[in-house]
Design an enzyme around this catalytic site. Sequence first.
Site, mmCIF file in Angstrom:
data_model
loop_
_atom_site.group_PDB
_atom_site.id
_atom_site.type_symbol
_atom_site.label_atom_id
_atom_site.label_comp_id
_atom_site.label_asym_id
_atom_site.label_seq_id
_atom_site.Cartn_x
_atom_site.Cartn_y
_atom_site.Cartn_z
ATOM 1 N N GLU A 314 -30.335 -4.129 -3.518
ATOM 2 C CA GLU A 314 -28.956 -4.470 -3.882
ATOM 3 C C GLU A 314 -28.323 -3.398 -4.749
ATOM 4 O O GLU A 314 -28.326 -3.507 -5.991
ATOM 5 C CB GLU A 314 -28.913 -5.806 -4.640
ATOM 6 C CG GLU A 314 -29.196 -7.012 -3.782
ATOM 7 C CD GLU A 314 -28.953 -8.326 -4.516
ATOM 8 O OE1 GLU A 314 -28.725 -8.319 -5.748
ATOM 9 O OE2 GLU A 314 -29.002 -9.385 -3.846
ATOM 10 N N GLU A 403 -32.002 -11.555 1.942
ATOM 11 C CA GLU A 403 -32.141 -12.411 0.764
ATOM 12 C C GLU A 403 -30.998 -13.415 0.728
ATOM 13 O O GLU A 403 -29.844 -13.062 0.921
ATOM 14 C CB GLU A 403 -32.100 -11.547 -0.499
ATOM 15 C CG GLU A 403 -32.672 -12.243 -1.710
ATOM 16 C CD GLU A 403 -32.536 -11.393 -2.963
ATOM 17 O OE1 GLU A 403 -33.237 -10.378 -3.085
ATOM 18 O OE2 GLU A 403 -31.700 -11.768 -3.804
HETATM 19 C C1 IDC Z 1 -33.807 -12.758 -9.954
HETATM 20 C C2 IDC Z 1 -35.038 -13.597 -10.197
HETATM 21 C C3 IDC Z 1 -35.224 -13.802 -11.684
HETATM 22 C C4 IDC Z 1 -35.266 -12.465 -12.359
HETATM 23 C C5 IDC Z 1 -34.019 -11.656 -12.026
HETATM 24 C C6 IDC Z 1 -34.034 -10.269 -12.603
HETATM 25 O O1 IDC Z 1 -34.903 -14.810 -9.481
HETATM 26 O O2 IDC Z 1 -36.391 -14.541 -11.939
HETATM 27 O O3 IDC Z 1 -35.330 -12.642 -13.771
HETATM 28 O O4 IDC Z 1 -33.922 -11.534 -10.616
HETATM 29 O O5 IDC Z 1 -35.089 -9.527 -12.112
HETATM 30 C C7 IDC Z 1 -30.537 -11.187 -6.432
HETATM 31 C C8 IDC Z 1 -31.659 -10.214 -6.604
HETATM 32 C C9 IDC Z 1 -32.901 -10.923 -7.075
HETATM 33 C C10 IDC Z 1 -32.548 -11.974 -8.111
HETATM 34 C C11 IDC Z 1 -31.741 -13.068 -7.405
HETATM 35 C C12 IDC Z 1 -31.379 -14.250 -8.291
HETATM 36 O O6 IDC Z 1 -31.913 -9.457 -5.453
HETATM 37 O O7 IDC Z 1 -33.777 -9.958 -7.621
HETATM 38 O O8 IDC Z 1 -33.742 -12.524 -8.588
HETATM 39 N N1 IDC Z 1 -30.550 -12.471 -6.845
HETATM 40 O O9 IDC Z 1 -30.595 -13.843 -9.364
HETATM 41 N N2 IDC Z 1 -29.359 -10.950 -5.881
HETATM 42 C C13 IDC Z 1 -28.604 -12.047 -5.979
HETATM 43 C C14 IDC Z 1 -29.342 -13.031 -6.587
#
Ligand code: IDC
Length: 479
Positions: A314, A403
């Site tokens: 992302e 995702e």
């Molecule tokens: C989130 C994880 C969380 C972590 C955070 C930071 O669920 O536990 O603390 O990342 O690392 C994304 C990202 C994905 C995110 C997820 C939810 O690709 O890494 O995971 N998210 O926030 N994009 C949109 C949402």
Amino acid sequence: MTKVLKSGVIILTAVILAVGIFGISKIKSEVDAEAAQSVYCQNDIDINVWLNGSWQENKSFCYSYEITAENKTGKSLTNWQLKLTFDENTEILHSWNGNFITSGDVIIATSLDYNRVVKSGEVLKIGFNCKSSLPTEIVSAVLYENGKAAGEYGTVGETCTEAYTEISTETIVVERTGNTPYEKYGKLSVIGKNLVGADGNPVTLQGVSTHGIAWFPQYIDKEGFKTLRDNMNTDVIRLAVYSGVNEGYSKDLYEKVDEGVSYAQELGMYAIIDWHVLENRNPNTDKKNAKEFFTYMAQKYCDSENVLYEICNEPNGDVQWERDIRPYAEEIINIIRQYDDDGIIIVGTPTWSQDVDIAAQSPIENQTNIMYAFHFYAATHGEALRNKLSSAVEAGLPVFVTEFGISEASGNGSINKEEAAKWISFLHENNISCVCWNLSNKNEVCALINPECNKTSNWNYSELTDSGKWLFDTYNNAE
Ligand code: IDC
């Protein structure tokens, strides 16, 4: 007690779901018959709900139930009426020992002449077969006398704790018939906007993403992947390697990726190797590591037909497609292509992989088997974001939803199943593959496993979070 009862019902439903999906006409013997029983109690009238069978007919989920009510009140019960509430609309196919009417998700049974009176000590026994377009379960059963409300007999689940031992929380055991995902689709490639199988027909994969494998390495578990494949109808596992040095990145993770890919391979599943750009925002920030990473991976997996490469999860912040992402992608693609000339490569898009419409205006040229990542979180993203996806698809861009979640984009907050249903039907209509975030028991809404459950495989339905249950239902319901 109520909780125990519920979990019994839930397991039962999970079994039904799984059984329904995989076309097995009988619950497997591993599932203890005693567990396939749910009990509701009213004061001195013990109501038991028995599932005697389940099967799939055309596209309907069919169930055969028997309900028994033991009258322990010390007096006769007359003009009874039993109200059963399901969690989905249901239709009666066939019934016995009562007059049955259906209205939406409620079935009401009333007495016939010969069982209008149930004497004290007697057991009333009625039954029916019903069908529903979705997997369903009985969520409550209340008996009435002479039209008097349930209060007559107390609240469901309040009594008879002594009479029944806890219903064991058995693992859902299903046998997925047929081929593995790889046996079904073989080597994947991209034709036009579609991901296609070896026979050239479009393929829509369903997948689950790990959380960052630096933080949750325990979920790289062959048995866990198998559980996803067999119980959750999962074709592809995404292995998320957070690429920021402050996000746990280290070369030690290569080994974990290798382990994950080999399990997927052994199970005939696909694996996406995800270079998880997030906090480092611009994929160029850690490009040196990315080059090293993909050199290793492409060398190793050039002949593995189940591997897909996702080169920047992302991109976000001040990052532009033309200026930053495209040049990065071209460089990494060239590296991968030195070794692997036809593996599928998925490229992230600006604004947390939402701006596929921008990528569609100037996609990467002179390369084959390239796809573009699109991400959504249903409690944050709706119609407006879908329109962006739609315009990219109309422009012919091959998109892979590597995702998504049904929570908010933070991974927490509320869930939105209504919006999720709209997303899923859009994806199905357009043959777009998707991967759900995330396989962990982290205490967050988007995690699939309950925080108190430490199992890394063989989860039963009650060990899944709301997101996990939704995914189970949705993936198992897919064609
Ligand atoms: C989130 C994880 C969380 C972590 C955070 C930071 O669920 O536990 O603390 O990342 O690392 C994304 C990202 C994905 C995110 C997820 C939810 O690709 O890494 O995971 N998210 O926030 N994009 C949109 C949402």
